[in-house]
Design an enzyme around this catalytic site. Structure first.
Site, mmCIF file in Angstrom:
data_model
loop_
_atom_site.group_PDB
_atom_site.id
_atom_site.type_symbol
_atom_site.label_atom_id
_atom_site.label_comp_id
_atom_site.label_asym_id
_atom_site.label_seq_id
_atom_site.Cartn_x
_atom_site.Cartn_y
_atom_site.Cartn_z
ATOM 1 N N ALA A 120 -6.628 11.225 -7.702
ATOM 2 C CA ALA A 120 -6.597 9.840 -7.243
ATOM 3 C C ALA A 120 -7.572 9.662 -6.089
ATOM 4 O O ALA A 120 -7.629 10.485 -5.183
ATOM 5 C CB ALA A 120 -5.192 9.452 -6.804
ATOM 6 N N SER A 121 -8.351 8.592 -6.137
ATOM 7 C CA SER A 121 -9.336 8.399 -5.083
ATOM 8 C C SER A 121 -8.905 7.309 -4.114
ATOM 9 O O SER A 121 -9.493 7.123 -3.074
ATOM 10 C CB SER A 121 -10.692 8.073 -5.690
ATOM 11 O OG SER A 121 -10.538 7.213 -6.783
ATOM 12 N N GLU B 51 -8.640 28.572 -18.352
ATOM 13 C CA GLU B 51 -7.613 27.750 -18.997
ATOM 14 C C GLU B 51 -8.209 26.454 -19.490
ATOM 15 O O GLU B 51 -7.901 25.980 -20.573
ATOM 16 C CB GLU B 51 -6.469 27.489 -18.029
ATOM 17 C CG GLU B 51 -5.687 28.744 -17.709
ATOM 18 C CD GLU B 51 -4.560 28.470 -16.737
ATOM 19 O OE1 GLU B 51 -4.871 28.347 -15.537
ATOM 20 O OE2 GLU B 51 -3.409 28.378 -17.170
ATOM 21 N N HIS C 248 0.803 -1.222 0.000
ATOM 22 C CA HIS C 248 0.000 0.000 0.000
ATOM 23 C C HIS C 248 0.842 1.281 0.000
ATOM 24 O O HIS C 248 0.456 2.284 -0.600
ATOM 25 C CB HIS C 248 -0.912 -0.019 1.234
ATOM 26 C CG HIS C 248 -1.973 1.017 1.243
ATOM 27 N ND1 HIS C 248 -3.213 0.823 0.646
ATOM 28 C CD2 HIS C 248 -2.000 2.282 1.746
ATOM 29 C CE1 HIS C 248 -3.948 1.911 0.805
ATOM 30 N NE2 HIS C 248 -3.240 2.811 1.465
ATOM 31 N N CYS D 132 10.226 12.551 -38.220
ATOM 32 C CA CYS D 132 9.381 12.494 -37.018
ATOM 33 C C CYS D 132 9.697 13.685 -36.123
ATOM 34 O O CYS D 132 10.858 13.963 -35.828
ATOM 35 C CB CYS D 132 9.631 11.180 -36.286
ATOM 36 S SG CYS D 132 9.111 11.197 -34.559
ATOM 37 N N HIS E 4 -1.765 2.467 -8.168
ATOM 38 C CA HIS E 4 -2.535 1.864 -9.266
ATOM 39 C C HIS E 4 -2.511 2.770 -10.490
ATOM 40 O O HIS E 4 -2.290 3.974 -10.366
ATOM 41 C CB HIS E 4 -3.988 1.625 -8.840
ATOM 42 C CG HIS E 4 -4.785 2.894 -8.632
ATOM 43 N ND1 HIS E 4 -4.710 3.633 -7.461
ATOM 44 C CD2 HIS E 4 -5.635 3.573 -9.440
ATOM 45 C CE1 HIS E 4 -5.501 4.686 -7.561
ATOM 46 N NE2 HIS E 4 -6.071 4.685 -8.760
HETATM 47 ZN ZN LIG Z 1 -3.898 -0.853 -0.201
HETATM 48 ZN ZN LIG Z 2 10.474 9.472 -33.864
#
Ligand SMILES: [Zn+2]
Ligand SMILES: [Zn+2]
Ligand SMILES: [Zn+2]
Length: 318
Positions: free
Chosen positions: A145-146, A294, A98, A181, A151
């Protein structure tokens, strides 16, 4: 008499709404597997599925809080509105521990996370309805993040989100003009001037981009040209895992462990992008509140120059 067992839910399909976790308990911690939907992928030490004894698990995202997290991600911008009911939404539980973070996880564990991304992409790609896959990570409450437990979220979409489409269009324009590229050009330029380079190893260049949208926006660019994350080589995942750890350590030191969003940009599933697009990872520490206008205008005020940002991160001890 025929009893259709198909119609009966398996015990742990009930769990999510049946018995709530005790307050403070975490559904992603080892031992709490019955509180998640059945796993789609797991790296296990010879242990049976859906129980303890794993290094990483991927489960369908059936967590209301994480659905919101997926929706709120600044890169996602309302993608669910356009999903027409088709889509996969998965959670990669990166470690049983965790309290780990990308700055503290062993490199081999982060490498495992990247492999899991690859495996899930290759699997989902077989469904021809999907046009793109987004993989991102929100860390910290302010970044959306909740759950604290490390994760990432994977979303497969029947559309190409605007952010990705815009970037692909920009890369295409550059290619049509120069027959090169744009990301390969950026890599060469940044290696030349070095003022915006944070760090580099044999496979990756970490830079503060020339025109950042957010303060301390940081890109991890693979030096070898390739349009898709899932086509990278084994050594590239290992190199990337090293650079992620190093970059997060720098950010934690320099910016006092900020909340952040991290996203993988990889070519959508369409032909003709192999030479044009170049996959990469972007990290946005959440340091300033983005004002309403924004969001509305897409015009960002960035109080730190990329040269300053690169210097600060470069000088941060790791
Ligand atoms: Zn956990
Ligand atoms: Zn490239
Ligand atoms: Zn990008």
């Amino acid at each position: 008499m025929i009893i259709s067992t198909d119609r009966r839910k398996r015990p742990n399909e009930f769990r999510l709404d049946q018995q709530p976790l005790q307050e403070g308990a975490c559904p992603f911690c080892e031992g709490n597997e019955s509180f998640t939907p059945r796993e789609l992928l797991a790296y296990r030490r010879g242990t049976p599925a859906n129980g303890p004894g794993w290094d990483l698990r991927v489960v369908p995202n059936k967590f209301p809080a994480l659905q919101v997290e997926g929706n709120l991600d600044r890169q996602g911008e309302g993608i669910f509105d356009r999903m027409n009911g088709i889509g996969a939404h998965e959670v990669i539980i990166e470690t049983p521990e965790h309290l780990q973070t990308l700055a503290t996880l062993p490199v081999v564990a982060t490498e495992r996370v990247l492999w899991a991304f690859r495996e899930r992409i290759l699997d989902l790609k077989q469904d021809r309805r999907f046009r793109s896959i987004l993989i991102f990570k929100n860390h910290g409450l302010a970044a959306g993040a909740s759950l604290d437990h490390p994760h990432s979220i994977l979303i497969a979409l029947p559309v190409v989100p605007r952010q990705v489409r815009d970037e692909v269009d920009g890369a295409r324009q550059h290619f049509e003009l120069k027959e090169r590229c744009v990301f390969c050009d950026i890599i060469r330029q940044e290696q030349d001037t070095r003022t915006r380079v944070v760090s580099e190893n044999s496979d990756f260049l970490v830079v503060a981009p020339y025109a950042p949208r957010f303060a301390f926006e940081t890109w991890l660019l693979p030096k070898r040209h390739g349009a898709r994350f899932e086509d990278a080589g084994r050594h590239e995942y290992e190199s990337l895992a090293r650079m992620i750890k190093e970059t997060m350590q720098r950010m934690n030191r320099a910016l006092l462990s900020p909340p952040f969003n991290m996203i993988i940009h990889s070519a959508p599933f369409q032909d003709g992008l192999a030479d044009i697009y170049h996959w990469h990872m972007e990290i946005f520490p959440k340091l300033t509140k983005v004002a309403g206008f924004e969001w509305a205008t897409g015009f960002y005020i960035n109080p730190t120059s990329p040269e300053e940002a690169a210097q600060v991160l470069r000088d941060a001890p790791i």
